[in-house]
Design a protein around this motif. Sequence first.
Motif, PDB file in Angstrom:
ATOM      1  N   GLY A   1       0.815  -1.217   0.000  1.00  0.00           N
ATOM      2  CA  GLY A   1       0.000   0.000   0.000  1.00  0.00           C
ATOM      3  C   GLY A   1       0.842   1.258   0.000  1.00  0.00           C
ATOM      4  O   GLY A   1       0.457   2.272   0.571  1.00  0.00           O
ATOM      5  N   ALA A   2       1.996   1.207  -0.661  1.00  0.00           N
ATOM      6  CA  ALA A   2       2.927   2.334  -0.647  1.00  0.00           C
ATOM      7  C   ALA A   2       2.656   3.373  -1.722  1.00  0.00           C
ATOM      8  O   ALA A   2       3.241   4.445  -1.700  1.00  0.00           O
ATOM      9  N   ILE A   3       1.756   3.066  -2.659  1.00  0.00           N
ATOM     10  CA  ILE A   3       1.504   3.976  -3.778  1.00  0.00           C
ATOM     11  C   ILE A   3       0.157   4.661  -3.593  1.00  0.00           C
ATOM     12  O   ILE A   3      -0.850   4.017  -3.299  1.00  0.00           O
ATOM     13  N   SER A   4       0.156   5.982  -3.791  1.00  0.00           N
ATOM     14  CA  SER A   4      -1.089   6.740  -3.667  1.00  0.00           C
ATOM     15  C   SER A   4      -1.061   7.920  -4.630  1.00  0.00           C
ATOM     16  O   SER A   4      -0.015   8.284  -5.168  1.00  0.00           O
ATOM     17  N   ALA A   5      -2.226   8.509  -4.842  1.00  0.00           N
ATOM     18  CA  ALA A   5      -2.330   9.666  -5.723  1.00  0.00           C
ATOM     19  C   ALA A   5      -1.651  10.859  -5.068  1.00  0.00           C
ATOM     20  O   ALA A   5      -1.866  11.144  -3.894  1.00  0.00           O
ATOM     21  N   GLY A   6      -0.814  11.535  -5.840  1.00  0.00           N
ATOM     22  CA  GLY A   6      -0.145  12.727  -5.354  1.00  0.00           C
ATOM     23  C   GLY A   6      -0.765  13.964  -5.983  1.00  0.00           C
ATOM     24  O   GLY A   6      -1.836  13.889  -6.583  1.00  0.00           O
ATOM     25  N   GLU A   7      -0.112  15.086  -5.864  1.00  0.00           N
ATOM     26  CA  GLU A   7      -0.617  16.341  -6.420  1.00  0.00           C
ATOM     27  C   GLU A   7      -0.803  16.278  -7.938  1.00  0.00           C
ATOM     28  O   GLU A   7      -1.846  16.617  -8.451  1.00  0.00           O
ATOM     29  N   GLU A   8       0.255  15.849  -8.645  1.00  0.00           N
ATOM     30  CA  GLU A   8       0.205  15.826 -10.098  1.00  0.00           C
ATOM     31  C   GLU A   8       0.312  14.421 -10.674  1.00  0.00           C
ATOM     32  O   GLU A   8      -0.027  14.204 -11.841  1.00  0.00           O
ATOM     33  N   ALA A   9       0.811  13.484  -9.902  1.00  0.00           N
ATOM     34  CA  ALA A   9       0.987  12.107 -10.349  1.00  0.00           C
ATOM     35  C   ALA A   9       0.962  11.222  -9.115  1.00  0.00           C
ATOM     36  O   ALA A   9       0.852  11.711  -7.991  1.00  0.00           O
TER      37      ALA A   9
END
Length: 79
Positions: free
Chosen positions: A19-27
Motif C-alpha cells: 500500500g505504498a503507492i497513492s495519488a499525489g498532487e500531479e501524479a
Amino acid sequence: MINSDCISCDACVPECPNGAISAGEEAYAIDPTKCTECVGHFDKSQCIQVCPVDSIVSDPNNLESKDQLQEKFLRLATT
C-alpha cells in the motif's frame, strides 16, 4: 519513485503489496517508508512490471540494499 512521466493510469496502485503507492498532487507517489521494492512478496517490483510508461525508477535519495528492504518487510509485516 514515480517520475513526471506518470499518466495517473492507476495500474500500479493495486499491485503494491504494501500500500505504498497513492495519488499525489500531479501524479502518483511512492511512500519510501512502506516500499520494499516487493522484497518479501515477489522477485520483481510489481509496480515497475505494470507501468505502461516506465515512469517508476529508483529514487537516488532512498537507495536500500536487499537486506535493508527485507528488514523493512519484516517490520511492516509485524505492525
